[in-house]
Each structure stands twice: as structure tokens, then as C-alpha cells.
Design an enzyme around this catalytic site. Structure first.
Site, short mmCIF file in Angstrom:
data_model
loop_
_atom_site.label_atom_id
_atom_site.label_comp_id
_atom_site.label_asym_id
_atom_site.label_seq_id
_atom_site.Cartn_x
_atom_site.Cartn_y
_atom_site.Cartn_z
N LYS A 36 7.00 -0.19 -8.04
CA LYS A 36 7.30 -0.18 -6.61
C LYS A 36 7.91 -1.52 -6.23
O LYS A 36 7.47 -2.58 -6.69
CB LYS A 36 6.02 0.08 -5.82
CG LYS A 36 6.23 0.22 -4.32
CD LYS A 36 4.92 0.60 -3.62
CE LYS A 36 5.09 0.70 -2.12
NZ LYS A 36 3.83 1.10 -1.43
N SER A 81 4.70 4.09 2.29
CA SER A 81 5.76 3.21 1.84
C SER A 81 6.17 3.40 0.38
O SER A 81 7.15 2.83 -0.08
CB SER A 81 5.34 1.75 2.05
OG SER A 81 4.22 1.43 1.25
N SER A 94 0.15 5.02 2.26
CA SER A 94 1.45 4.81 1.64
C SER A 94 1.64 5.49 0.30
O SER A 94 2.76 5.57 -0.20
CB SER A 94 1.71 3.31 1.48
OG SER A 94 1.93 2.72 2.74
#
Length: 471
Positions: free
Chosen positions: A77, A152, A176
Site C-alpha cells: 500500500k 483508503s 480502510s
């Protein structure tokens, strides 16, 4: 036509260990798909093809096949630093930043034998629950590219849903992992606070953030979480159990047990905003309830006690968490409007404001655990609405933006505040072909129960066979 990415991550790991395919061949398969398909999806911000193939060759010749993720492709990520690889944190402020050291969770997954193919898309500093930034194209939902993927960990979810990765790590500070997993038809698991020794959450303000897996199947999620959890030793006192030799994967594969489950459609945001549950979300919840009843679980209705303190306290922590973003004077102009608002509000807060919010959320944590104590798990909608269009969130009015985020996903953030494990499961598909899911919230350290129930539902709904139509 069969292709390698149609296999589950577990099956791909088995093929690797048996020698049916090499890490280099598997990495090459995914890199070819990324090159061909990702320009229309926005799953990756940086692809490290040459480094990935070198890493795969190293794993083949040097790393023991006994490690958990031997040769399996992954993506970092873009909120996690990898030494020598551009890491933007979703922000123009770090558009060209190349860190010298890797974050701990990145090192743990390397030690588990993973092969990173690059950085998956994330919004600016992971603050919003959608993945649309000014430093990269938006992460688009493979089921309908006019829709967003949530956030996210939006890029990670897009990559797994579109078959650009077999499984992916994410991080979750208010939903997220679970939000993008639910939006793209995947399994997303936020572990208990402290379950993962690397980045356990204690260092984040309010203890909100936890690393966790995004996967196509419950067993794939458990396999990745086992690999994350194995990377000890623990450095904090924690109520979550330490690594237990693959027991999470065993729970996910066996899928055994009958449990008491509370069914809940209230949220701690109900008194602060107008929360409406869409018919598609109700349908997903009803489908899960029906199957759980057939499976012999005990179900009862459950409602959170009204609490007007939660919303203001969570907003305070969210704003305070942005106060340390390293932007001063003209650098603030590089931030996006929402982040700039959060930074400004966070820096206006006083110590008394922050201390009061932390105390309130600690009391809320204890209250939630008490209210949930009579059941083994709590079932809620995963999202209140169907996946939102790209560009749907207000980019001018930050207050309206926050309200939209809450209205889309009112059921996720309080699990972070309470430190409880939570998993989203893609139990339904709408008439328009969009995935819709449910969320299960467990007791502290209760990942085994969530994985067992999830495995039972997976057998009933067979979501592992679903793929976006064009990918």
C-alpha cells in the site's frame, strides 16, 4: 479459459511449493496483466517490474519454501515505505519521495517470502474512505469503472478484484480495508488491536490503525493474516493472542461451529447525521441472516445504546491525526482541500480537546464490548449505500465531505475505536451487477470466530467464483 489468476491465493501458493510454477513465472503473469489492464483501473501508483523479477529469482534460489508466502506476488500500500521505491503517501507533497528504509510491515511480508510488484493506490495520507487523489488516477471499481473502489486501501482492493494480485495487504483506521473490500466484492479483515506485531495500532492516535488482508476468499485472508502475525516478537502489552502456528488459517479452512450472532442496523453516527440504509444493503443483510439461520446459528436483534459523544470525539481524533502531516507554509498548498482542512482544524485543537476525545473513545470502547458481550459476533451491513461514483465526494466543502463519508460507511469506524476484529463478506450482487456485503464484528482476539462463520457463508454463497465481467 483458465488462467493462473483464477486460482485462489492458497492454490497459487500450493502450485509454487509443488514446483508446478515458479515465482518468476507467477510474477511475470501478474506483471503482464498490470501492464495491460491497470491503466484503466488505477490500482497501482508505482510498478516495480524489474525489481519484482529479481526478487522472485532470489526467492526461488535462496528462501526456504517453508515460509508462509513463498513466491506469492503482493503489493505494498502506498502508505507503507519500501526502501528505494517511490512512496507518495497519496500526496503531491511526496510525489517524488524515495525512502531509504522500509516500514516494518513491508519487512515482515518480505521475510514471509512475498514478492512485491509495486505500490497500490491510496488517498492522501489515508485520511479519506475513497481513493481519489491529485498524485495518481482514481482507483476504479472493476465491476463498473465509473464507480470508485472505496478507501483508503482502494488500490489493493482493485488489484485483487481485477486479478492483478492474488491477495494484498491493507491498513484500516476507520474502515480502510473493509470499505474497499465490500465495494469490490472481496473479503476484508481488520484484526484486533495488537494482533499484528508490526504496526499493531498502539502507535497511532487513539490506537485506530491495524494492518490486515484483502482477499478473494476467507482462507486467503487468513493465510495473509497468519503471515503478518508471525512477524513478531510483540513489543507491546496486548490482549490479542500471539501467533499460534497457522490456527487462523485452520479456522478459515475448517469453518466449524455454531455461534450466537447479534444483528444490528444502528450505528454510533445515527444521532449526528441522517443515515439511510439502501435497499441493496438491506438485501445483502437479509441474505446473510437467512443463510446463518439455515446453518443453525442463534440470531437476535441488537442495537447500540444511543451515544451523542462518539461523533464529536471521533472527528477530533481524525483532525488531530492530521496535525502532524509534515507541511508548513507554502507546502500546505500542495495538500488537497480535505487534508488542508483537517490539518488546520487539528492544529487548532488544544491538549484539553484531545485528552477529552481520547477519554470519551476509551469509555465508548468499554461500552461497546459490554454491549456485545452476550454474543459471539455482531452482523451489520458492510456499507449503507452502493459503491459511490468517482467524483461523488465534495472536494470544496470539507464538512459535507465528512458527512458523505459517514453516510456511505457508518458501520466501520467504531470497530477501530473499540479495537475489535471485523470482517466484510461479499454475500450479494445487486440487479446492476454490483457486489454488496455484510460485516461481522467479533470479540477482542476473536478472529477465529469471524473466519469460521465467514467460511460457512462462503460455502453457501460461493463468492470465490465471481469475477468482474471484463477482468
Amino acid at each position: 479459459m483458465f488462467e493462473l489468476h483464477h486460482l485462489s491465493a492458497q492454490e497459487q501458493a500450493d502450485w509454487l511449493r509443488r514446483g508446478d510454477i515458479t515465482p518468476t513465472e507467477l510474477a511475470s503473469h501478474y506483471l503482464e496483466r498490470i501492464e495491460r489492464l491497470d491503466p484503466g483501473l488505477g490500482a497501482f501508483t508505482t510498478v516495480t517490474g524489474e525489481a519484482a523479477l529479481a526478487r522472485a529469482a532470489y526467492v526461488e534460489t535462496t528462501v526456504s519454501r517453508a515460509v508462509a508466502l513463498w513466491g506469492l506476488p503482493l503489493g505494498d500500500k502506498d502508505l507503507s515505505a519500501r526502501a528505494g521505491v517511490r512512496t507518495t503517501y497519496g500526496s503531491r507533497l511526496f510525489a517524488d519521495f524515495v525512502p531509504e528504509e522500509s516500514d516494518e510491515i513491508v519487512r515482515v511480508l518480505d521475510e514471509a517470502g512475498g514478492v512485491s510488484l509495486g505500490k497500490t493506490n491510496a488517498p492522501e495520507f489515508g485520511m479519506p474512505s475513497y481513493t481519489e487523489s491529485l498524485v495518481a488516477p482514481p482507483a476504479r471499481n472493476p465491476y463498473d469503472t465509473t464507480l470508485g473502489a472505496g478507501g483508503s486501501s482502494g488500490g489493493a482492493a482493485v488489484a485483487v478484484a481485477a486479478g492483478l494480485l492474488p491477495v494484498a495487504p491493507g491498513s484500516d483506521g476507520g474502515g480502510s480495508i473493509r470499505i474497499p473490500a465490500a465495494a469490490t466484492g472481496l473479503v476484508g479483515l481488520k484484526p484486533s488491536r495488537g494482533r499484528v506485531p508490526a504496526n499493531p495500532g498502539f502507535a497511532s492516535l487513539g490506537g485506530l490503525v491495524a494492518p490486515g488482508p484483502i482477499a478473494r476468499t476467507v482462507a486467503d485472508a487468513a493465510m495473509l493474516l497468519d503471515a503478518m502475525t508471525e512477524g513478531g516478537p510483540y513489543q507491546y502489552a496486548t490482549r490479542a493472542p500471539s501467533w499460534d502456528g497457522g490456527a487462523l488459517l485452520n479456522a478459515a479452512v475448517r469453518g466449524e461451529g455454531r455461534f450466537e450472532i447479534g444483528v444490528m442496523t444502528t450505528s454510533p453516527w445515527d444521532s449526528a447525521y441522517d443515515i439511510t440504509i439502501a435497499p441493496e444493503a438491506w438485501a445483502a443483510l437479509d441474505a446473510a441472516v437467512n443463510e446463518l439461520t439455515v446453518l443453525g446459528h442463534g440470531l437476535e436483534e441488537l442495537a447500540l445504546e444511543p451515544d451523542d459523544t462518539y461523533g464529536p470525539a471521533f472527528r477530533t481524533i481524525w483532525q488531530a491525526g492530521a496535525a502532524n502531516i509534515p507541511a508548513e507554509r507554502e507546502q500546505l498548498d500542495l495538500l488537497e482541500p480535505l487534508t488542508r482542512w483537517l490539518v488546520a482544524r487539528g492544529r487548532e485543537l488544544g491538549a484539553r480537546d484531545l485528552a477529552g476525545a481520547l477519554t470519551t473513545l476509551t469509555q465508548f470502547e468499554r461500552s461497546v464490548i459490554r454491549q456485545f458481550s452476550r454474543v459471539d459476533a455482531v452482523l451489520t451491513p458492510a456499507l449503507a449505500l452502493t459503491p459511490r461514483p468517482v467524483g461523488w465526494y465534495d472536494q470544496v466543502d470539507a464538512e459535507r465531505n465528512f458527512e458523505q463519508q459517514v453516510q456511505y460507511t457508518p458501520f466501520t469506524s467504531f470497530a477501530n475505536v473499540a479495537g475489535l476484529p471485523a470482517i466484510t463478506l461479499p454475500v450479494a450482487v445487486t440487479d446492476a451487477g454490483l457486489p454488496m456485503g455484510v460485516q461481522l464484528i467479533g470479540r477482542p482476539g476473536g478472529e477465529h470466530t469471524l473466519l469460521a462463520i465467514g467460511a460457512q457463508l462462503e460455502r453457501r454463497f460461493a463468492w470465490q467464483r465471481r469475477h468482474p465481467p471484463q477482468w
